[in-house]
Motif scaffolding. Structure first.
Motif, PDB file in Angstrom:
ATOM      1  N   ASP A  31      -2.614  -8.741  -1.825  1.00 39.67           N
ATOM      2  CA  ASP A  31      -3.700  -9.298  -1.012  1.00 39.67           C
ATOM      3  C   ASP A  31      -4.660 -10.134  -1.854  1.00 39.67           C
ATOM      4  OD1 ASP A  31      -2.848  -8.400   1.432  1.00 39.67           O
ATOM      5  OD2 ASP A  31      -4.480  -6.969   1.742  1.00 39.67           O
ATOM      6  N   PHE A  32      -4.838  -9.760  -3.116  1.00 37.11           N
ATOM      7  CA  PHE A  32      -5.713 -10.546  -3.988  1.00 37.11           C
ATOM      8  C   PHE A  32      -5.116 -11.939  -4.203  1.00 37.11           C
ATOM      9  CE2 PHE A  32      -7.475  -6.566  -6.401  1.00 37.11           C
ATOM     10  CZ  PHE A  32      -8.009  -6.095  -5.217  1.00 37.11           C
ATOM     11  N   ALA A  33      -3.809 -11.991  -4.410  1.00 39.73           N
ATOM     12  CA  ALA A  33      -3.149 -13.283  -4.624  1.00 39.73           C
ATOM     13  C   ALA A  33      -3.167 -14.142  -3.367  1.00 39.73           C
ATOM     14  CB  ALA A  33      -1.711 -13.069  -5.094  1.00 39.73           C
ATOM     15  N   GLN A  34      -3.270 -13.506  -2.202  1.00 37.58           N
ATOM     16  CA  GLN A  34      -3.366 -14.252  -0.939  1.00 37.58           C
ATOM     17  C   GLN A  34      -4.809 -14.598  -0.595  1.00 37.58           C
ATOM     18  OE1 GLN A  34       0.612 -12.229   1.079  1.00 37.58           O
ATOM     19  NE2 GLN A  34      -1.283 -12.245   2.230  1.00 37.58           N
ATOM     20  N   ASN A  35      -5.738 -14.255  -1.499  1.00 34.39           N
ATOM     21  CA  ASN A  35      -7.171 -14.534  -1.306  1.00 34.39           C
ATOM     22  C   ASN A  35      -7.740 -13.840  -0.079  1.00 34.39           C
ATOM     23  OD1 ASN A  35      -6.640 -17.882  -2.525  1.00 34.39           O
ATOM     24  ND2 ASN A  35      -7.348 -16.115  -3.651  1.00 34.39           N
ATOM     25  N   THR A  36      -7.115 -12.728   0.311  1.00 35.64           N
ATOM     26  CA  THR A  36      -7.633 -11.939   1.433  1.00 35.64           C
ATOM     27  C   THR A  36      -8.020 -10.536   0.966  1.00 35.64           C
ATOM     28  OG1 THR A  36      -5.404 -11.207   2.014  1.00 35.64           O
ATOM     29  CG2 THR A  36      -6.237 -13.185   3.115  1.00 35.64           C
ATOM     30  N   GLY A  37      -7.997 -10.326  -0.334  1.00 36.62           N
ATOM     31  CA  GLY A  37      -8.211  -8.991  -0.870  1.00 36.62           C
ATOM     32  C   GLY A  37      -9.659  -8.543  -0.829  1.00 36.62           C
ATOM     33  N   ILE A  90       5.169  -9.814 -14.603  1.00 37.67           N
ATOM     34  CA  ILE A  90       4.378  -9.517 -13.404  1.00 37.67           C
ATOM     35  C   ILE A  90       4.870  -8.203 -12.803  1.00 37.67           C
ATOM     36  CG2 ILE A  90       3.686 -10.275 -11.104  1.00 37.67           C
ATOM     37  CD1 ILE A  90       2.532 -12.015 -13.299  1.00 37.67           C
ATOM     38  N   GLY A  91       3.924  -7.306 -12.567  1.00 36.64           N
ATOM     39  CA  GLY A  91       4.219  -6.052 -11.896  1.00 36.64           C
ATOM     40  C   GLY A  91       3.455  -5.965 -10.594  1.00 36.64           C
ATOM     41  N   ALA A  92       3.708  -4.909  -9.849  1.00 37.54           N
ATOM     42  CA  ALA A  92       3.051  -4.703  -8.550  1.00 37.54           C
ATOM     43  C   ALA A  92       1.907  -3.711  -8.685  1.00 37.54           C
ATOM     44  CB  ALA A  92       4.057  -4.217  -7.523  1.00 37.54           C
ATOM     45  N   HIS A  93       0.906  -3.898  -7.808  1.00 36.08           N
ATOM     46  CA  HIS A  93      -0.314  -3.075  -7.849  1.00 36.08           C
ATOM     47  C   HIS A  93      -0.770  -2.759  -6.432  1.00 36.08           C
ATOM     48  CE1 HIS A  93      -3.570  -1.311 -10.043  1.00 36.08           C
ATOM     49  NE2 HIS A  93      -4.472  -2.246  -9.811  1.00 36.08           N
ATOM     50  N   THR A  94       0.194  -2.583  -5.537  1.00 38.44           N
ATOM     51  CA  THR A  94       0.030  -2.378  -4.091  1.00 38.44           C
ATOM     52  C   THR A  94      -0.375  -3.667  -3.377  1.00 38.44           C
ATOM     53  OG1 THR A  94      -2.329  -1.710  -3.979  1.00 38.44           O
ATOM     54  CG2 THR A  94      -0.691   0.023  -4.479  1.00 38.44           C
ATOM     55  N   VAL A  95      -0.515  -3.551  -2.060  1.00 42.77           N
ATOM     56  CA  VAL A  95      -0.947  -4.680  -1.229  1.00 42.77           C
ATOM     57  C   VAL A  95      -2.464  -4.801  -1.244  1.00 42.77           C
ATOM     58  CG1 VAL A  95      -0.997  -5.614   1.122  1.00 42.77           C
ATOM     59  CG2 VAL A  95       1.071  -4.482   0.271  1.00 42.77           C
ATOM     60  N   THR A  96      -3.149  -3.704  -0.941  1.00 48.07           N
ATOM     61  CA  THR A  96      -4.598  -3.752  -0.689  1.00 48.07           C
ATOM     62  C   THR A  96      -5.447  -3.149  -1.801  1.00 48.07           C
ATOM     63  OG1 THR A  96      -4.623  -1.613   0.453  1.00 48.07           O
ATOM     64  CG2 THR A  96      -4.178  -3.582   1.790  1.00 48.07           C
ATOM     65  N   HIS A  97      -4.806  -2.611  -2.844  1.00 48.29           N
ATOM     66  CA  HIS A  97      -5.522  -1.900  -3.907  1.00 48.29           C
ATOM     67  C   HIS A  97      -6.207  -0.639  -3.354  1.00 48.29           C
ATOM     68  CE1 HIS A  97      -8.122  -1.049  -7.389  1.00 48.29           C
ATOM     69  NE2 HIS A  97      -7.340  -1.870  -8.074  1.00 48.29           N
ATOM     70  N   CYS A  98      -5.501   0.078  -2.513  1.00 44.33           N
ATOM     71  CA  CYS A  98      -6.055   1.301  -1.938  1.00 44.33           C
ATOM     72  C   CYS A  98      -5.726   2.506  -2.819  1.00 44.33           C
ATOM     73  CB  CYS A  98      -5.508   1.529  -0.530  1.00 44.33           C
ATOM     74  SG  CYS A  98      -3.724   1.841  -0.477  1.00 44.33           S
ATOM     75  N   ASN A  99      -6.444   3.574  -2.580  1.00 44.32           N
ATOM     76  CA  ASN A  99      -6.163   4.857  -3.225  1.00 44.32           C
ATOM     77  C   ASN A  99      -4.950   5.459  -2.521  1.00 44.32           C
ATOM     78  OD1 ASN A  99      -6.086   7.618  -3.919  1.00 44.32           O
ATOM     79  ND2 ASN A  99      -8.284   7.668  -4.297  1.00 44.32           N
ATOM     80  N   LEU A 100      -3.800   5.424  -3.166  1.00 35.55           N
ATOM     81  CA  LEU A 100      -2.557   5.842  -2.524  1.00 35.55           C
ATOM     82  C   LEU A 100      -2.573   7.314  -2.130  1.00 35.55           C
ATOM     83  CD1 LEU A 100      -0.031   3.962  -4.813  1.00 35.55           C
ATOM     84  CD2 LEU A 100      -0.526   3.449  -2.412  1.00 35.55           C
ATOM     85  N   ALA A 101      -3.215   8.140  -2.930  1.00 37.43           N
ATOM     86  CA  ALA A 101      -3.216   9.577  -2.651  1.00 37.43           C
ATOM     87  C   ALA A 101      -3.946   9.916  -1.359  1.00 37.43           C
ATOM     88  CB  ALA A 101      -3.839  10.339  -3.817  1.00 37.43           C
ATOM     89  N   GLN A 102      -4.799   9.004  -0.885  1.00 35.66           N
ATOM     90  CA  GLN A 102      -5.543   9.239   0.350  1.00 35.66           C
ATOM     91  C   GLN A 102      -4.810   8.736   1.586  1.00 35.66           C
ATOM     92  OE1 GLN A 102      -9.240   7.258  -0.633  1.00 35.66           O
ATOM     93  NE2 GLN A 102     -10.212   9.178  -1.226  1.00 35.66           N
ATOM     94  N   GLN A 103      -3.655   8.122   1.394  1.00 33.04           N
ATOM     95  CA  GLN A 103      -2.921   7.531   2.515  1.00 33.04           C
ATOM     96  C   GLN A 103      -1.783   8.457   2.953  1.00 33.04           C
ATOM     97  OE1 GLN A 103      -4.651   4.879   3.335  1.00 33.04           O
ATOM     98  NE2 GLN A 103      -5.716   5.070   1.367  1.00 33.04           N
ATOM     99  N   PRO A 104      -1.428   8.410   4.242  1.00 36.30           N
ATOM    100  CA  PRO A 104      -0.244   9.145   4.685  1.00 36.30           C
ATOM    101  C   PRO A 104       1.006   8.583   4.026  1.00 36.30           C
ATOM    102  CG  PRO A 104      -1.087   7.728   6.438  1.00 36.30           C
ATOM    103  CD  PRO A 104      -2.103   7.695   5.348  1.00 36.30           C
ATOM    104  N   ASP A 105       2.084   9.353   4.065  1.00 39.74           N
ATOM    105  CA  ASP A 105       3.316   8.993   3.362  1.00 39.74           C
ATOM    106  C   ASP A 105       3.774   7.574   3.678  1.00 39.74           C
ATOM    107  OD1 ASP A 105       3.267  11.563   2.430  1.00 39.74           O
ATOM    108  OD2 ASP A 105       5.116  12.217   3.415  1.00 39.74           O
ATOM    109  N   GLU A 106       3.804   7.236   4.955  1.00 34.16           N
ATOM    110  CA  GLU A 106       4.346   5.939   5.362  1.00 34.16           C
ATOM    111  C   GLU A 106       3.551   4.789   4.773  1.00 34.16           C
ATOM    112  OE1 GLU A 106       5.459   3.409   9.421  1.00 34.16           O
ATOM    113  OE2 GLU A 106       4.585   5.417   9.570  1.00 34.16           O
ATOM    114  N   ILE A 107       2.230   4.894   4.819  1.00 36.68           N
ATOM    115  CA  ILE A 107       1.388   3.805   4.307  1.00 36.68           C
ATOM    116  C   ILE A 107       1.474   3.724   2.792  1.00 36.68           C
ATOM    117  CG2 ILE A 107      -1.000   3.023   4.029  1.00 36.68           C
ATOM    118  CD1 ILE A 107      -1.541   3.948   6.859  1.00 36.68           C
ATOM    119  N   ALA A 108       1.438   4.873   2.126  1.00 39.00           N
ATOM    120  CA  ALA A 108       1.510   4.866   0.661  1.00 39.00           C
ATOM    121  C   ALA A 108       2.809   4.223   0.188  1.00 39.00           C
ATOM    122  CB  ALA A 108       1.382   6.286   0.125  1.00 39.00           C
ATOM    123  N   SER A 109       3.910   4.595   0.811  1.00 39.77           N
ATOM    124  CA  SER A 109       5.201   4.013   0.441  1.00 39.77           C
ATOM    125  C   SER A 109       5.247   2.524   0.762  1.00 39.77           C
ATOM    126  CB  SER A 109       6.317   4.753   1.178  1.00 39.77           C
ATOM    127  OG  SER A 109       7.573   4.199   0.857  1.00 39.77           O
TER     128      SER A 109
END
Length: 352
Positions: free
Chosen positions: A129-135, A231-250
């Motif tokens: 999302d940061f690279a899309q300037n919507t982060g 280049i590596g990945a750092h999620t879409v939204t930079h959210c705290n993954l541990a706070q998300q349900p399984d589907e969203i975290a994955s």
């Protein structure tokens, strides 16, 4: 509290340096190498209120780190090479990896020229999302809100609370309070909603800050083509993954990888957990990263690399190079493993 903790850590590093005790730790706790974590590399700013200054180092400090490592014959390697050495049990030479989180433009403008001086590869973990300037760089937005205002209103626990931000000390206290509140919100949408309210109240343009600080896809493509850049990945939204349900975290992991690969036309095989501490990344997240096909994933848990870390490639520790401790005298302490050993209660691996 955070400022006090930083002072205590700094005092501990100074004590290790002055007494020379770090030399006693090095043979046992320096391990086989280290993964360094950075965010911004840019010239120092003049503003008095800089609560995020720990996320940046000056270019000359990065250069000093590289001089220090080269002078000790330490290999500076890619994350791919780290993975090869770990899986092949090749521990004959000590190594260092450099990693940069988020995808800031200063990584290109200030870090890359220095890394070229030393022919040193590095990996930048991009939040798509940061690279899309919507982060949502909410910690920067919060700094801008408080810097601008003499009083801030936040909807904490269902109540609108006025918070004094009229003096430097009040601003620092307000930032710490609001930072902890925002990060503790249960979902990624909750955080986005609340920081959005603060920005709207105080006239802060969220999208403009993302555009100003982060590389766009058009910039990342040629950047990624440099032979020193991974280049590596750092999620879409930079959210705290541990706070998300399984589907969203994955989904945060797999979608970010797919977006980045589509944009830069290269495989993305390495991952960094946003925030990356015990409250943001644990066994569930480590398993998700493996299932998503990442060769390695890095945390922000402090630690040197040891042969035992090969058993936990998606739970790798890092050594933070940050603005609180950018003192060339302390580099032998940071690379000795003394500080991280003490932090971890002298455990070599912390992957639980």
């Amino acid at each position: 509290m955070k400022q006090l903790r930083s002072k205590v850590i700094r005092a501990g590093l100074e004590a290790l340096y002055v007494t020379g005790a770090h030399r006693l730790f090095r043979p046992v706790f320096a391990g086989i190498g280290s993964i360094f974590m950075l965010h911004h590399v840019r010239p120092p700013r003049d503003a008095l209120f800089q609560p995020n200054s720990h996320l940046e180092v000056a270019p000359n400090f990065l250069r000093a780190v590289l001089v220090h490592l080269r002078s000790r014959g330490i290999d500076i390697i890619t994350m791919d090479e780290l993975h090869r050495r770990m899986t092949g049990r090749d521990f004959s030479r000590r190594f260092a990896c450099f990693t940069f989180d988020d995808g800031y433009r200063d990584n290109r403008d200030f870090a890359l020229p220095i890394m070229r001086e030393f022919d040193a590869p590095f990996t930048v973990y991009v939040a798509s999302d940061f690279a899309q300037n919507t982060g949502n760089l909410w910690w920067v937005l919060l700094e801008r809100v408080i810097a601008k205002a003499t009083s801030v209103e936040a909807d904490i626990d269902g109540k609108t609370s006025p918070i004094d931000t009229s003096t430097l000390s009040a601003k620092n206290a307000a930032f710490e309070r609001l930072h902890d509140w925002l990060r503790a919100l249960p979902g990624r949408d909750d955080l986005a909603r609340e920081i959005g309210k603060l920005c709207a109240r105080h006239g802060i343009d969220q999208a403009a800050i993302c555009r100003d600080l982060c590389m766009s896809w058009d910039e990342l493509n040629p950047f990624a083509a440099d032979p020193l850049v991974g280049i590596g990945a750092h999620t879409v939204t930079h959210c705290n993954l541990a706070q998300q349900p399984d589907e969203i975290a994955s989904q945060e992991m797999t979608t970010s990888r797919a977006r980045i690969e589509s944009a830069i036309h290269r495989p993305v095989l390495h991952f960094a957990y946003p925030y990356g501490d015990r409250l943001a990344a644990g066994p569930r997240e480590f398993a998700f990263a493996k299932a998503a096909g990442f060769k390695t994933a890095v945390t922000t848990r402090p630690g040197m690399m040891f042969p035992e870390n090969a058993e936990y490639p998606t739970a790798l520790p890092r050594v933070s190079l940050n603005g609180n401790y950018q003192d060339e005298r302390l580099l032998p302490v940071l690379t000795s493993g003394a500080a991280t050993a003490m932090w971890n209660g002298f455990r070599r691996v912390n992957a639980a």
